[in-house]
Each structure stands twice: as C-alpha cells, then as structure tokens.
Design a protein around this motif. Structure first.
Motif: not given
Length: 416
Positions: A111-116, A133-139, A400-416
C-alpha cells in the motif's frame, strides 16, 4: 532475531526466548513442507503457550489454518486463470510472504512506498504498489530500482501523478487506476481514464502496463458488478486506442468480492494478465471477513479458516453481568468490529465455549465483557477471534505460530 523482555507476550525476564524465529529474507524457491517456517527445534511440539513462557494478552497464528488458506487461494486462482499478488500489508511477516510465494503467488502487493522498500530489501521479485506515488524521493528510487531489474508498478490517476513520474526520467512502469464515486483514489469516469493514459503515453520514461481498480469499498453485488464492468470497458477502450501493451495487466480484488472480480474480468475481450490482490484471505477472521467472504456465496470454492487468536486473562468481575479482560486497543483490531469471545480456559485448564460473553467496548488495555448465563473468575483465560486482520498484525512485532494443540512451532517477525 532476539526475543527477550522487549517482545510483548513473551515472558523471559532474565533471558531470551530459545525457540525458532522466522525473520529472514523472503524466498520464492521450491516448495517445502508446511509454511516454510520452522517445524522443529526448541519450540516444536514442546513449548505450549500455557506452559509459563508467555504472558497475557498474547496473539498467536494457527499454522494449519494459514497453510489451508494459502492452498485454497492458490487453487482458486489457478482454476480461474488469475495470477495472485496478495496484499502484504495484512501481515508484513517475511515467513508468511515466503509461504505465499512458494505456493505460486506471482508477486506481492503493498500500500505504501515504505512497504515496497521493505519487500525490495527482503528480495521479493515483483511488487504492485496499489496506490499513487508522488514523492520525488520515492520516484527516483523506484526508477533506479526498475533500471536495476526490479519489477515494480504503481498507480496513476491524474496528470499531476504522471508529471511527477516523468520528472525522474524513468524508467517507471505504471497502471492507470479507475475508481468510483465516493471511493478512494482512481479516476471517476472513462474519459478521465483515457486522458491519464494518453498523458502516460506522452511522458518520457514512463510506461503504461495496464489498468487497475479496487472494488472493496462497494457495499452490494450490483454496484460491484457495475464498477468491474466499467473497468472491463475502460480496458477495452484503452486497448482499441492503442494505449496498452499487447497483454496488459488488469488487476483488482480485495477479500470481500474476489468472486465477482474473477467473474467480471473474465469477460474482458482482449488478451490480459489478470491479477488478484486479496490479502486478508491469508488469515481470514471471525468477524468482518467471516461475514463477507465470497465463499459464503460459492462454498464449493472454499473455505477459508480464521487463523488469528488473542488470548487474554480475566482481570476482574466487579459486578453482575460485567467482567474485564486484560486486552485493549493496543492489542486487538477494533476498526471493523470488536473481538469475538470463542472459548474459556478455566484456571484448572478445562475448556468450555464462551457462549454468553459479548465484547461491548475496548479501552487501551481493557476489554469490557457483558456476561450472561455463566460465571467468570479472575484468572480465567479467554480465546478471542478478531475482526479485520489488516489492523491486527501491526500491533505485534513477534507472533507465535502454534499447532492445533497450541504448542509453538515458530515465531513470526513483522516489519511495520
């Protein structure tokens, strides 16, 4: 990626979380089993979210539900002859983007240049910026990255937008956007669509790759169909005027009307690369999209399964009919509906349906619950479903990413 006392919901006051974490570059390589996130190691099948390593509130993602949703949308696009560029803004989680690409996604939408910028740094090969997109720096940056071989597109809906792009000298690829009255960006009629397309044709260094739109703000099927038919008519008009390439991109599709997108855009009378962008389908939800999913209309094509849960503890039951849980606006989405109580986990670990509980409002850190026909005790846990995943993930840096018994199989990291 280190997870320690700075990570909400992870209780490691004297150390760091020792389970697996997915935070590396996006990969679109050969498919692997599962999500492409860790299924073995310190967390897999061992550490449960109720075992003392986490505190409340805690948002988790059920891995099996995400896997099923990814497969469902990949199959849907294949059957209907569409490429898939799901919206990354929903999660901004590298591991989940990787899973979608490995399942056959053509590219990703932002949705945004930062996400791009984030997706470029993660190594995503193709990106649609579903915005102006109209920001000259981004363009200037987009032009340099395009010249270096990156496949990236953005939208234009005005001569001013075309002029801003042309001022860089290019090369830049754009899609002219058709909107609708009262909607977001996008020209409002086909005359304006052609005028902007002609402005692109006259702009040095700017290439018109196709036509795009967004139907998600429309409220009923007749209005959606009428809008998509205008998108088809506009594409045909530009093609007949020689303003489009031999096989233009034609793109639309939120997560509420993608069945109408595939139906109406299939009627396009010129060769085109059809691209669907539905992003919330990845995790679905228990509110907004549960009520609006196209698979309610076309059940044989689905289903999608809600994959996001937030667990919160009952903090107080100060008067009959009222309880307060330790979850608020900083933890759960509330813009398209309040959280939905699903299950109660009593202090002794027994589970029961949350029938009789309704969320009435949220403060920053409290959830007000109307209680009817049952008793809540401070210390009980409640599993909540959410409404609108696009405003859930940005509240959590590690999930946390969990299986169907709520045991952790991984952890996601988000980049907002």
């Amino acid at each position: 990626m280190t997870i320690d006392w700075r990570s909400k919901g992870f209780w490691q006051p004297e150390g760091t979380f020792s389970g697996p974490v997915s935070s590396g570059p996006v990969s679109s390589g050969p498919a692997s089993s599962g999500l492409g996130i860790s299924g073995a190691g310190a967390g897999a099948g061992q550490l449960g979210i109720f075992d003392g390593g986490f505190t409340w509130p805690l948002m988790v993602v059920r891995g099996t539900a995400v896997e099923a949703n990814i497969a469902t949308m990949a199959g849907y696009c294949r059957r209907h002859g569409f490429d898939f560029a799901p919206h990354a803004k929903t999660t901004m989680a590298p591991a989940l983007l990787t899973a979608q690409l490995r399942a056959g996604a053509w590219g990703m939408t932002v949705a945004t240049p930062n996400q791009a910028l984030v997706l470029r740094r993660l190594g995503v090969d193709r990106v649609l910026i579903a915005n102006q997109v109209l920001d000259p720096t981004v363009l200037r940056w987009l032009a340099a990255e395009t010249a270096a071989g990156w496949e990236v597109w953005f939208q234009v809906d005005s001569p001013a937008g075309v002029e801003a792009a042309a001022a860089t000298g290019g090369p830049l690829r754009v899609l002219v956007e058709l909107g609708h009255p009262g909607g977001r960006t996008g020209v409002r009629d086909l005359d304006q669509l052609e005028a902007v397309a002609r402005a692109v044709a006259a702009a040095p260094g700017v290439e018109l790759s196709g036509v795009t739109g967004y139907e998600g703000q429309l409220q009923n099927q007749p209005d959606v169909d009428a809008y998509l038919d205008r998108l088809v008519d506009g594409t045909a008009r530009l093609a007949s005027a020689g303003l489009l390439p031999a096989r233009p991109i034609v793109s639309a599709g939120g997560s509420a009307w993608f069945d109408r997108v595939t139906d109406r855009l299939a009627r396009l009378g010129v060769p085109a690369q059809l691209i669907l962008r539905s992003g919330a389908s990845l995790t679905h939800d228990d509110g907004f999209y549960r009520e609006r999913t196209p698979f309610n209309r076309e059940p044989a094509e689905g289903p999608l399964t809600a994959a996001v849960e937030i667990w919160a503890q009952v903090l107080s039951a100060p008067e009959p009919g009222l309880a307060l849980a330790g979850m608020g606006k900083r933890d759960a989405p509330f813009d398209e509906g309040l959280p939905i109580p699903q299950e109660i986990r009593r202090i002794d670990g027994t589970l029961e349906p949350a029938t009789g509980l309704t969320v009435t409002k949220l403060n920053d850190h409290h959830t007000y619950l109307a209680v009817d026909g049952l008793t809540l005790t401070p210390g009980d846990l409640i599993r909540f479903g959410i409404s609108h995943p696009c405003t859930a993930f940005d509240k959590w840096r590690q999930i946390p990413v969990v299986d169907d018994s709520h045991h952790v199989v991984d952890v996601l990291h988000t980049l907002f």
